[in-house]
Design a protein around this motif. Sequence first.
Motif, PDB file in Angstrom:
ATOM      1  N   GLU A  44     -43.559   4.006 -18.066  1.00 56.96           N
ATOM      2  CA  GLU A  44     -43.949   4.976 -19.082  1.00 56.96           C
ATOM      3  C   GLU A  44     -43.961   6.400 -18.541  1.00 56.96           C
ATOM      4  O   GLU A  44     -44.171   7.358 -19.303  1.00 56.96           O
ATOM      5  CB  GLU A  44     -45.329   4.616 -19.648  1.00 56.96           C
ATOM      6  CG  GLU A  44     -45.358   3.256 -20.338  1.00 56.96           C
ATOM      7  CD  GLU A  44     -46.739   2.923 -20.901  1.00 56.96           C
ATOM      8  OE1 GLU A  44     -47.537   3.872 -21.095  1.00 56.96           O
ATOM      9  OE2 GLU A  44     -47.019   1.737 -21.137  1.00 56.96           O
ATOM     10  N   LYS A  45     -43.763   6.540 -17.214  1.00 52.77           N
ATOM     11  CA  LYS A  45     -43.666   7.853 -16.552  1.00 52.77           C
ATOM     12  C   LYS A  45     -44.905   8.729 -16.777  1.00 52.77           C
ATOM     13  O   LYS A  45     -44.818   9.953 -16.854  1.00 52.77           O
ATOM     14  CB  LYS A  45     -42.428   8.619 -17.034  1.00 52.77           C
ATOM     15  CG  LYS A  45     -41.118   7.894 -16.833  1.00 52.77           C
ATOM     16  CD  LYS A  45     -40.845   7.643 -15.355  1.00 52.77           C
ATOM     17  CE  LYS A  45     -39.501   6.959 -15.142  1.00 52.77           C
ATOM     18  NZ  LYS A  45     -39.255   6.655 -13.709  1.00 52.77           N
ATOM     19  N   ARG A  55     -51.472  -4.290 -12.592  1.00 56.11           N
ATOM     20  CA  ARG A  55     -50.142  -4.352 -13.215  1.00 56.11           C
ATOM     21  C   ARG A  55     -50.003  -3.281 -14.294  1.00 56.11           C
ATOM     22  O   ARG A  55     -48.930  -2.670 -14.453  1.00 56.11           O
ATOM     23  CB  ARG A  55     -49.909  -5.738 -13.807  1.00 56.11           C
ATOM     24  CG  ARG A  55     -49.870  -6.858 -12.767  1.00 56.11           C
ATOM     25  CD  ARG A  55     -49.481  -8.182 -13.392  1.00 56.11           C
ATOM     26  NE  ARG A  55     -49.651  -9.275 -12.445  1.00 56.11           N
ATOM     27  CZ  ARG A  55     -50.674 -10.142 -12.488  1.00 56.11           C
ATOM     28  NH1 ARG A  55     -51.589 -10.042 -13.447  1.00 56.11           N
ATOM     29  NH2 ARG A  55     -50.771 -11.098 -11.593  1.00 56.11           N
ATOM     30  N   LEU A  56     -51.080  -3.027 -15.034  1.00 48.91           N
ATOM     31  CA  LEU A  56     -51.052  -2.023 -16.087  1.00 48.91           C
ATOM     32  C   LEU A  56     -50.829  -0.630 -15.493  1.00 48.91           C
ATOM     33  O   LEU A  56     -50.060   0.176 -16.034  1.00 48.91           O
ATOM     34  CB  LEU A  56     -52.364  -2.062 -16.872  1.00 48.91           C
ATOM     35  CG  LEU A  56     -52.511  -1.050 -18.019  1.00 48.91           C
ATOM     36  CD1 LEU A  56     -51.435  -1.298 -19.084  1.00 48.91           C
ATOM     37  CD2 LEU A  56     -53.909  -1.155 -18.646  1.00 48.91           C
ATOM     38  N   ILE A  57     -51.500  -0.355 -14.373  1.00 53.68           N
ATOM     39  CA  ILE A  57     -51.351   0.952 -13.713  1.00 53.68           C
ATOM     40  C   ILE A  57     -49.911   1.163 -13.265  1.00 53.68           C
ATOM     41  O   ILE A  57     -49.308   2.216 -13.509  1.00 53.68           O
ATOM     42  CB  ILE A  57     -52.317   1.054 -12.517  1.00 53.68           C
ATOM     43  CG1 ILE A  57     -53.769   1.134 -13.007  1.00 53.68           C
ATOM     44  CG2 ILE A  57     -51.988   2.272 -11.649  1.00 53.68           C
ATOM     45  CD1 ILE A  57     -54.799   1.054 -11.895  1.00 53.68           C
ATOM     46  N   PHE A  58     -49.318   0.154 -12.612  1.00 53.05           N
ATOM     47  CA  PHE A  58     -47.935   0.273 -12.145  1.00 53.05           C
ATOM     48  C   PHE A  58     -46.964   0.426 -13.324  1.00 53.05           C
ATOM     49  O   PHE A  58     -46.001   1.186 -13.247  1.00 53.05           O
ATOM     50  CB  PHE A  58     -47.557  -0.936 -11.289  1.00 53.05           C
ATOM     51  CG  PHE A  58     -47.931  -0.804  -9.848  1.00 53.05           C
ATOM     52  CD1 PHE A  58     -47.051  -0.276  -8.924  1.00 53.05           C
ATOM     53  CD2 PHE A  58     -49.182  -1.202  -9.406  1.00 53.05           C
ATOM     54  CE1 PHE A  58     -47.397  -0.143  -7.593  1.00 53.05           C
ATOM     55  CE2 PHE A  58     -49.548  -1.078  -8.066  1.00 53.05           C
ATOM     56  CZ  PHE A  58     -48.653  -0.547  -7.159  1.00 53.05           C
ATOM     57  N   THR A  61     -53.447  11.138 -16.406  1.00 53.53           N
ATOM     58  CA  THR A  61     -53.337  10.532 -17.739  1.00 53.53           C
ATOM     59  C   THR A  61     -53.697   9.060 -17.699  1.00 53.53           C
ATOM     60  O   THR A  61     -54.428   8.555 -18.575  1.00 53.53           O
ATOM     61  CB  THR A  61     -51.899  10.703 -18.277  1.00 53.53           C
ATOM     62  OG1 THR A  61     -51.571  12.087 -18.308  1.00 53.53           O
ATOM     63  CG2 THR A  61     -51.768  10.107 -19.671  1.00 53.53           C
ATOM     64  N   ILE A  62     -53.221   8.343 -16.697  1.00 58.44           N
ATOM     65  CA  ILE A  62     -53.545   6.917 -16.554  1.00 58.44           C
ATOM     66  C   ILE A  62     -55.046   6.726 -16.367  1.00 58.44           C
ATOM     67  O   ILE A  62     -55.659   5.836 -16.976  1.00 58.44           O
ATOM     68  CB  ILE A  62     -52.773   6.310 -15.367  1.00 58.44           C
ATOM     69  CG1 ILE A  62     -51.262   6.373 -15.614  1.00 58.44           C
ATOM     70  CG2 ILE A  62     -53.202   4.865 -15.117  1.00 58.44           C
ATOM     71  CD1 ILE A  62     -50.419   5.962 -14.420  1.00 58.44           C
TER      72      ILE A  62
END
Length: 592
Positions: free
Chosen positions: A188-189, A179-182, A194-195
């Motif tokens: 947050e674009k 969920r954090l990745i999505f 970066t992710i």
Amino acid sequence: MIYVAAYCRVSTDNEDQANSFESQKSYFEEYINRNPDWELYEIYADEGLSGTNTKKRKAFNKMIADAHLGRFNMIITKEVSRFARNTVDTLQYTRELKALNIGVYFALDNIDTLAPDGELRLTIMASLAQEESRKTSERVKWGQKRQMEKGVVFGRDMLGYNVVSGVLHVNEEGAQIVRLIFHKYVYEKKGTATIARELREAGYKTITGNAIWTNTVILKVLRNEKYCGDLVQKKTITPDYLTHQKKYNHGEEDFVILRNHHEPIVSREIWDMAQAELDRRTPSEEIKLRHSNRYPLSGKIRCGCCGNSFVARSKKRKDGSRYKAWHCLEATRHGLPKVDPAGNKIGCGVNCQIRDEDFMLAVKKVIESLEVNKQVVLDGICDVLKAVFKSTQDQHIDKESIKKKMDNITSKSEKLLDLYLTEDLTKEQYREKKESYEKELSQLKELLSKTDQSDNNYDIEQAISDIKKYLSDVLYGKKQDETFYKAIIDKIVVYDRRHFDIYLNLLPHRWKVVLNSALNADALRGSIKYTMYRYLLKDLLLHHLSLYIFAINTLKMLPIRRLGRRTVLQLQLRGEGFLSLCLWGIRAFLHT
């Protein structure tokens, strides 16, 4: 005394097969002990492996190796299907053993490979075993597909899901990361690199238990349809039951797709938004190809410290002009070597930039340093071009004769239908004649088209003069040709701002370059000091041949306006022209 080896194998590792495995071993021990002239050397046993391929059968391969060492005189196995289910493997290995005077005895099939009719009987039984393996493979694949259609999941655990008895169960710890990745990507674009860096620095673990996150891992998560509740199976297939090699399914077989199959981790709305954003950010194939060939050094510069590729960036000078500079990818992302909060070693010591002009200047110096009689090379190329041009001129084709043949064939083709309707031709004869005429007509049309294209008049001597002038400038370093440099450079290994090695294609040498930077960045880019290995005679020959090859590749890309038959020239140079170049390379070498 005859030393006897025994071989046994079971296909799977379930309990019943394991019992069969032990039974086979006991059977051979008793069988060999009953013969007083036999001595058991070793029982080679493969457990839980298929017989259609020998690559992963360690015991089998060890047995073959021991046979070559002469450690036994005979091999006993229960039946042909236990030895191998692949006819080619069976015959290959039994022939190999027979050449060593080692026979293979198949107990239940009563086949001895040393007997006169041994190979004939073995071929028949091996073919039957292979066919049985094929049928088994088809049955298994059919059964798996039926299970997939019922919703049974074939696969292993993944980030956010555990697979238990063919059912996907949400793993909340991994689901939070998904969920954090999505969220980072959609709302947050942020980019995938970066992710990945943020997850790594935060200490989040991947499905394998480490914190090595990459942009590729993030992309796989974003593109995985399971996270919105859908299931797509048969993404990979095994087309050959003998090799068992998997490959991606590009439409060879139908996918099994089930929507709303299991509990989703992200909503379908977020999933659709992520896919739209991925499509927006993903460059087209045309752009990818253009970017990969953007610079002549693209993909050829490697870091001598961390092994990563160098990437090009556009820089602006104080006067507003722009230039290209190359950086180590790892150093660009993470800077100098350090340890991130999660304990991962990141960064690279080659944290510097090198101008594209400096690399090209170094390559130019290397080309100049080649101990080759460049004039002989140029003369040889010109002689080859003259021969090619002459051969194309000699190939005069009578267009009127071709048109007459085409009219004649068209007339015959039109009469075929009348002959068929009057029953002078059968249906099969009609089709056969029709196809023959159409094929011949197509060939004549193609020949006529090529003749029309090559009718442009051009000045041969002027064209050759232009080519010689251009290639002379390239070979003597007066002109930097990106096509030529791209073809001749194998790789460049960078150790720091001033030191790097250049390797050329077809030449087993390394040119060590020391770059002395100019005081003024806008002035001359620097000077080059280079050292080379001592040449052997064969290396000089390689130098000549390589220069011919890469010069001719450059020639194919020249936009020479006077050259009306450029396509014909390229085709000719791939055949007899290339052979002539090699001969001229040898001649140049002898004159050096």
